[in-house]
Scaffold this motif. Structure first.
Motif, PDB file in Angstrom:
ATOM      1  N   GLY A  73     101.787  -2.875 -86.766  1.00 35.65           N
ATOM      2  CA  GLY A  73     101.798  -4.469 -86.764  1.00 35.65           C
ATOM      3  C   GLY A  73      99.910  -4.801 -86.419  1.00 35.65           C
ATOM      4  O   GLY A  73      99.702  -6.279 -86.645  1.00 35.65           O
ATOM      5  N   PRO A  75      96.621  -5.411 -88.750  1.00 40.78           N
ATOM      6  CA  PRO A  75      96.509  -5.444 -89.850  1.00 40.78           C
ATOM      7  C   PRO A  75      94.885  -5.288 -90.010  1.00 40.78           C
ATOM      8  O   PRO A  75      94.098  -4.471 -90.838  1.00 40.78           O
ATOM      9  CB  PRO A  75      96.459  -7.065 -90.602  1.00 40.78           C
ATOM     10  CG  PRO A  75      96.593  -7.502 -89.522  1.00 40.78           C
ATOM     11  CD  PRO A  75      97.828  -7.026 -88.341  1.00 40.78           C
ATOM     12  N   PRO A  80     100.003   0.089 -92.707  1.00 41.56           N
ATOM     13  CA  PRO A  80     101.232   0.623 -93.304  1.00 41.56           C
ATOM     14  C   PRO A  80     101.634   1.521 -92.893  1.00 41.56           C
ATOM     15  O   PRO A  80     101.511   2.544 -93.157  1.00 41.56           O
ATOM     16  CB  PRO A  80     101.618   0.169 -94.185  1.00 41.56           C
ATOM     17  CG  PRO A  80     100.267  -0.357 -95.283  1.00 41.56           C
ATOM     18  CD  PRO A  80      98.927   0.089 -94.498  1.00 41.56           C
ATOM     19  N   ARG A  87     108.253   0.183 -91.520  1.00 41.23           N
ATOM     20  CA  ARG A  87     107.344  -1.025 -92.308  1.00 41.23           C
ATOM     21  C   ARG A  87     108.058  -2.028 -91.584  1.00 41.23           C
ATOM     22  O   ARG A  87     107.713  -3.224 -91.656  1.00 41.23           O
ATOM     23  CB  ARG A  87     107.341  -0.540 -92.852  1.00 41.23           C
ATOM     24  CG  ARG A  87     105.838   0.184 -93.390  1.00 41.23           C
ATOM     25  CD  ARG A  87     105.798   0.739 -94.643  1.00 41.23           C
ATOM     26  NE  ARG A  87     107.140   0.753 -95.837  1.00 41.23           N
ATOM     27  CZ  ARG A  87     108.063   2.479 -95.863  1.00 41.23           C
ATOM     28  NH1 ARG A  87     106.350   3.343 -95.423  1.00 41.23           N
ATOM     29  NH2 ARG A  87     108.505   2.854 -96.811  1.00 41.23           N
ATOM     30  N   GLU A  88     109.310  -1.703 -91.681  1.00 44.83           N
ATOM     31  CA  GLU A  88     110.592  -2.785 -91.782  1.00 44.83           C
ATOM     32  C   GLU A  88     110.030  -3.464 -90.629  1.00 44.83           C
ATOM     33  O   GLU A  88     109.751  -5.090 -90.786  1.00 44.83           O
ATOM     34  CB  GLU A  88     111.897  -2.307 -91.461  1.00 44.83           C
ATOM     35  CG  GLU A  88     112.921  -3.713 -91.795  1.00 44.83           C
ATOM     36  CD  GLU A  88     113.915  -2.633 -92.108  1.00 44.83           C
ATOM     37  OE1 GLU A  88     115.041  -3.382 -91.190  1.00 44.83           O
ATOM     38  OE2 GLU A  88     114.812  -1.986 -92.666  1.00 44.83           O
ATOM     39  N   ALA A  90     107.549  -3.768 -88.743  1.00 52.00           N
ATOM     40  CA  ALA A  90     106.264  -4.344 -88.525  1.00 52.00           C
ATOM     41  C   ALA A  90     105.656  -5.562 -88.845  1.00 52.00           C
ATOM     42  O   ALA A  90     105.329  -6.942 -88.499  1.00 52.00           O
ATOM     43  CB  ALA A  90     105.173  -3.866 -88.630  1.00 52.00           C
ATOM     44  N   GLU A  91     107.208  -5.524 -90.612  1.00 55.68           N
ATOM     45  CA  GLU A  91     107.144  -6.546 -91.261  1.00 55.68           C
ATOM     46  C   GLU A  91     108.218  -7.953 -90.695  1.00 55.68           C
ATOM     47  O   GLU A  91     107.269  -8.878 -90.852  1.00 55.68           O
ATOM     48  CB  GLU A  91     107.920  -6.089 -92.755  1.00 55.68           C
ATOM     49  CG  GLU A  91     107.708  -7.344 -93.302  1.00 55.68           C
ATOM     50  CD  GLU A  91     108.488  -6.959 -94.603  1.00 55.68           C
ATOM     51  OE1 GLU A  91     108.916  -8.025 -95.533  1.00 55.68           O
ATOM     52  OE2 GLU A  91     107.925  -5.945 -95.075  1.00 55.68           O
ATOM     53  N   ALA A  92     108.455  -7.604 -89.672  1.00 52.38           N
ATOM     54  CA  ALA A  92     109.877  -8.300 -89.229  1.00 52.38           C
ATOM     55  C   ALA A  92     109.225  -8.805 -87.956  1.00 52.38           C
ATOM     56  O   ALA A  92     108.956 -10.454 -87.373  1.00 52.38           O
ATOM     57  CB  ALA A  92     111.294  -7.851 -89.159  1.00 52.38           C
ATOM     58  N   GLY A  94     105.659  -9.308 -87.705  1.00 55.50           N
ATOM     59  CA  GLY A  94     104.729 -10.688 -88.567  1.00 55.50           C
ATOM     60  C   GLY A  94     103.723 -10.262 -86.983  1.00 55.50           C
ATOM     61  O   GLY A  94     102.361 -11.098 -87.274  1.00 55.50           O
ATOM     62  N   ARG A  95     103.236  -9.506 -86.644  1.00 56.11           N
ATOM     63  CA  ARG A  95     101.987  -9.239 -85.348  1.00 56.11           C
ATOM     64  C   ARG A  95     101.954  -8.253 -85.157  1.00 56.11           C
ATOM     65  O   ARG A  95     102.886  -7.919 -85.612  1.00 56.11           O
ATOM     66  CB  ARG A  95     102.521 -10.359 -84.574  1.00 56.11           C
ATOM     67  CG  ARG A  95     103.634 -10.358 -83.396  1.00 56.11           C
ATOM     68  CD  ARG A  95     103.304 -11.406 -82.333  1.00 56.11           C
ATOM     69  NE  ARG A  95     104.527 -11.222 -81.044  1.00 56.11           N
ATOM     70  CZ  ARG A  95     103.848 -10.714 -79.959  1.00 56.11           C
ATOM     71  NH1 ARG A  95     102.577  -9.826 -80.024  1.00 56.11           N
ATOM     72  NH2 ARG A  95     105.345 -10.582 -79.667  1.00 56.11           N
TER      73      ARG A  95
END
Length: 135
Positions: A73, A75, A80, A87-88, A90-92, A94-95
């Motif tokens: 996570g 950035p 990614p 990936r899922e 990391a997206e969930a 959000g940090r």
């Protein structure tokens, strides 16, 4: 997969990207991180870092550039993940999946040892549980 290591580098602002720092320099300040693998989980690992120095972005730089294990996570220093699961997660999340469990230092004026502890936040605990369940 990172390995246990003592990472000792020079540390300075990146020469072309002023938001980043790097350990790939010939001139900079000394930075030391003790890295210990706590748990291996498929394509990733839970690690503990003990800082001997406290440079800006030190953990992020050392894990990415020296251990070849960027923080989930992140950035700025990471990419990614190739794994759909990561990936899922990391997206969930959000940090960055980064948490200071213990902070401590000797107060520069009083000489008193200062120490604070913080449990793993709920969002990181959920991400870790989801990863453990999927592996």
């Amino acid at each position: 997969q990172p390995e246990d290591a003592r990472i000792e580098t020079l540390h300075a602002r990146h020469p072309t990207d002023r938001l980043r720092f790097t350990s790939r320099v010939n001139d900079g300040r000394r930075a030391v991180t003790e890295l210990r693998v706590v748990e291996r989980l498929g394509p990733c690992a839970v690690v503990a870092c003990r800082l001997e120095t406290g440079r800006t972005h030190q953990i992020r730089v050392h894990l990415t550039e020296q251990a070849k294990a960027p923080i989930l996570g992140d950035p700025l220093y990471g990419k990614p993940p190739k794994s759909a699961l990561l990936r899922e997660l990391a997206e969930a999340l959000g940090r960055q999946a980064l948490h200071a469990r213990v902070l401590g230092f000797v107060h520069p004026i009083t000489g008193k040892a200062m120490r604070w502890e913080s449990p793993l936040p709920a969002d990181l605990a959920r991400a870790l549980a989801a990863l453990r369940a999927a592996i």
